[in-house]
Design a protein around this motif. Sequence first.
Motif, PDB file in Angstrom:
ATOM      1  N   TYR A  35       1.834  41.980  72.533  1.00 19.96           N
ATOM      2  CA  TYR A  35       1.536  42.933  71.470  1.00 19.96           C
ATOM      3  C   TYR A  35       1.280  42.180  70.163  1.00 19.96           C
ATOM      4  N   LEU A  36       0.295  42.660  69.432  1.00 20.47           N
ATOM      5  CA  LEU A  36      -0.041  42.073  68.126  1.00 20.47           C
ATOM      6  C   LEU A  36      -0.081  43.193  67.092  1.00 20.47           C
ATOM      7  N   PRO A  37       1.071  43.743  66.724  1.00 22.56           N
ATOM      8  CA  PRO A  37       1.086  44.899  65.817  1.00 22.56           C
ATOM      9  C   PRO A  37       0.474  44.591  64.462  1.00 22.56           C
ATOM     10  N   GLY A  38      -0.439  45.455  64.052  1.00 22.30           N
ATOM     11  CA  GLY A  38      -1.027  45.341  62.724  1.00 22.30           C
ATOM     12  C   GLY A  38      -2.138  44.323  62.590  1.00 22.30           C
ATOM     13  N   ALA A 367       2.944  35.481  48.333  1.00 22.81           N
ATOM     14  CA  ALA A 367       3.877  34.506  48.888  1.00 22.81           C
ATOM     15  C   ALA A 367       3.477  34.163  50.325  1.00 22.81           C
ATOM     16  N   PRO A 368       3.843  32.977  50.793  1.00 20.64           N
ATOM     17  CA  PRO A 368       3.578  32.652  52.199  1.00 20.64           C
ATOM     18  C   PRO A 368       4.409  33.533  53.124  1.00 20.64           C
ATOM     19  N   HIS A 369       3.832  33.873  54.252  1.00 27.68           N
ATOM     20  CA  HIS A 369       4.523  34.674  55.263  1.00 27.68           C
ATOM     21  C   HIS A 369       4.595  33.896  56.566  1.00 27.68           C
ATOM     22  N   ALA A 370       5.782  33.883  57.165  1.00 21.80           N
ATOM     23  CA  ALA A 370       5.988  33.132  58.400  1.00 21.80           C
ATOM     24  C   ALA A 370       5.532  33.949  59.609  1.00 21.80           C
ATOM     25  N   ALA A 371       5.051  33.219  60.620  1.00 28.98           N
ATOM     26  CA  ALA A 371       4.669  33.845  61.891  1.00 28.98           C
ATOM     27  C   ALA A 371       5.834  33.749  62.869  1.00 28.98           C
ATOM     28  N   TRP A 372       6.045  34.851  63.603  1.00 22.69           N
ATOM     29  CA  TRP A 372       7.160  34.932  64.545  1.00 22.69           C
ATOM     30  C   TRP A 372       6.671  35.349  65.916  1.00 22.69           C
ATOM     31  N   GLN A 373       7.440  34.956  66.927  1.00 17.35           N
ATOM     32  CA  GLN A 373       7.237  35.428  68.295  1.00 17.35           C
ATOM     33  C   GLN A 373       8.558  35.990  68.801  1.00 17.35           C
ATOM     34  N   VAL A 374       8.538  37.254  69.220  1.00 18.16           N
ATOM     35  CA  VAL A 374       9.714  37.908  69.781  1.00 18.16           C
ATOM     36  C   VAL A 374       9.401  38.209  71.239  1.00 18.16           C
ATOM     37  N   GLU A 432       4.924  24.702  60.870  1.00 14.24           N
ATOM     38  CA  GLU A 432       3.472  24.644  60.939  1.00 14.24           C
ATOM     39  C   GLU A 432       2.898  25.494  59.816  1.00 14.24           C
ATOM     40  N   GLN A 433       1.634  25.256  59.485  1.00 17.69           N
ATOM     41  CA  GLN A 433       0.978  26.070  58.472  1.00 17.69           C
ATOM     42  C   GLN A 433       0.787  27.493  59.014  1.00 17.69           C
ATOM     43  N   PRO A 434       1.277  28.515  58.312  1.00 12.81           N
ATOM     44  CA  PRO A 434       1.207  29.887  58.828  1.00 12.81           C
ATOM     45  C   PRO A 434      -0.199  30.330  59.213  1.00 12.81           C
ATOM     46  N   ALA A 435      -1.197  29.995  58.410  1.00 17.50           N
ATOM     47  CA  ALA A 435      -2.562  30.438  58.713  1.00 17.50           C
ATOM     48  C   ALA A 435      -3.050  29.840  60.026  1.00 17.50           C
ATOM     49  N   ALA A 436      -2.740  28.567  60.256  1.00 16.84           N
ATOM     50  CA  ALA A 436      -3.146  27.915  61.497  1.00 16.84           C
ATOM     51  C   ALA A 436      -2.435  28.540  62.694  1.00 16.84           C
ATOM     52  N   VAL A 437      -1.162  28.863  62.528  1.00 11.84           N
ATOM     53  CA  VAL A 437      -0.405  29.499  63.607  1.00 11.84           C
ATOM     54  C   VAL A 437      -1.010  30.856  63.954  1.00 11.84           C
ATOM     55  N   LEU A 480       3.900  39.359  68.815  1.00  9.32           N
ATOM     56  CA  LEU A 480       3.496  38.326  67.861  1.00  9.32           C
ATOM     57  C   LEU A 480       3.355  38.954  66.484  1.00  9.32           C
ATOM     58  N   ARG A 481       4.132  38.465  65.553  1.00  7.40           N
ATOM     59  CA  ARG A 481       4.091  38.971  64.177  1.00  7.40           C
ATOM     60  C   ARG A 481       3.554  37.865  63.271  1.00  7.40           C
ATOM     61  N   GLY A 482       2.278  37.947  62.975  1.00 11.43           N
ATOM     62  CA  GLY A 482       1.635  36.891  62.203  1.00 11.43           C
ATOM     63  C   GLY A 482       2.138  36.777  60.784  1.00 11.43           C
ATOM     64  N   HIS A 483       2.546  37.910  60.197  1.00 15.58           N
ATOM     65  CA  HIS A 483       3.088  37.927  58.827  1.00 15.58           C
ATOM     66  C   HIS A 483       4.484  38.556  58.876  1.00 15.58           C
ATOM     67  N   ALA A 484       5.365  37.978  59.673  1.00 18.19           N
ATOM     68  CA  ALA A 484       6.651  38.622  59.933  1.00 18.19           C
ATOM     69  C   ALA A 484       7.515  38.762  58.691  1.00 18.19           C
TER      70      ALA A 484
END
Length: 540
Positions: A35-38, A367-374, A432-437, A480-484
């Motif tokens: 799932y890739l919400p949003g 602000a930078p936003h971290a990417a997460w995987q749940v 890692e760089q959030p945008a690249a992730v 996958l939460r790209g901007h968690a």
Amino acid sequence: MSRRQFLQTSAALGLATMLPACRELSHLGIPIKVYLPGMQSGHGLRQHTSYPAPSSERKVGVAILGSGAAGSFAAWRLKQSGRFTSPNDVVIVSGPERFGNAAAGTMNGLAYPLGAHYLPLPSLASRHVRELLFDMGVIESDPYSEKPTYNETVLIHSPEERILLNRQWQDGVVPRAGISQDELAQQQKFFAYTQSLQHALGNDGRKVFSIPLALSSVDPAWRALDQISFATWLTQHGYTAPSLLWYLDYACRDDYGIGIAQTSAWAGLHYFTARGGEAKNASAGAVLTWPSGLNPILQHLQHGQTLLDGMAVKISKQNEGVQIDVFDGQKTTRLIAEHLVCAMPLHVAAKIIDLKPLGFDPALHLAPHAAWQVSNFLIDRFPAEPAQMPLAWDNVVYGSSSLGFVNSTHQLIRIAKPAQTVFTAYHAYAHEQPAAVRHRLEHASAAELYETAIADLDAAYGWGNPIKARQYIKQVEITLRGHAMASPTVGFLSNQGVAALQKLDGRIQFAHSDLSGLSVFEEASWWGEQAALKILKQSA
């Protein structure tokens, strides 16, 4: 708009059914849903995708954009006031993902979190959270005392947490077994220091570190910590023990999505000193949790509320109020609201409203936003555990770049273990760089995502072995939460654009944990509370 254009718009915005984008994959014979919400809806806004003209208008008192913690708390506070009682008084626009980071799922009738999964005991400073928990029945008595009484079914049950260290499970998550005396002495020194700061005051008489963050001291001597990284501060103070540095890095990754090298020193110390909530019937450091994480709190906040499916795609201020266009994948509804609470992440809000006149320049202030995987694993049977250190609620692996896994059925009161459970494994792409992730995750294969998801379960049980994995794992769902979450990097306290949004006092209010720079429930709900209180004052 032609039918073809409409279908293209719906696909681009990912709102055809208002469900997260989903990919059904398979790896090692195990079915995997991703799932890739949003993501698709956010990309549609970024690419300025066209959408149908409004087919209807609806006048509302307060429009709340976003159904996560901040927006839901604002709606609850307005309802609690007794002054907003009709269905059109307060309307929550729910999309693109209802409940936001507190969303939850089910497999075979077992609930599990898709994001936030626990709440530390709130201190007296988080009075708004205590009031909510009392309303829910989670706090059973004395909500505003130093040590309220909590519902035993929600207080974390024992064993609470353990760490895999030198191939053996150890109680707690601070590495201790087999650690040298010098390292243990550094651990003790650090925790003694942070404990001494829990009641420290700045020269303005306020606590140096508080949750909500807005109540913290603004003493320049302490705020100067925000100008260096946590790693730099640790080096300056002689903290070199690998076990301590790993644990502190783990803690920052867990709450902030970044490591100690990126985290502001102020935020790093804040993590260990700001809360301090206690309970009459629980030990210090206890947390509140449910099988579905924090989702029951959001369910309570939204009970009886009016929700509108869809996502806001345009906001403009009019003489008669605020105009919001909401697209649900099929049609656009125009809301005319007397008041607006924008409870969306600021990087999304910046796509649908011009923030520069409000003092926030996205090019300077986002602000930078971290990417997460749940990753949620449906487990057909429980793995063997050592008798002296059984499965805990939270299970962490020392040295891992992931964040361990929680057992979703841990809180269920039972005589024997259930036949199945769900293990929820967390991973923050912190180094890692959030945008690249985000770019990589958008196109990642099942094998790549599974490798990240299984890392700590493999360390614990050897489930990297395909034969062994298939004996236990029946299904996997990966979110996958790209901007968690917003990450409090060095200098985050000096963000003038965020400060400008915090001070707004007109028809438009902002409410999101982005206003704090800390993505935790207490902060998000605080800003929902503040927005609601301003609206109540204006409408008095």
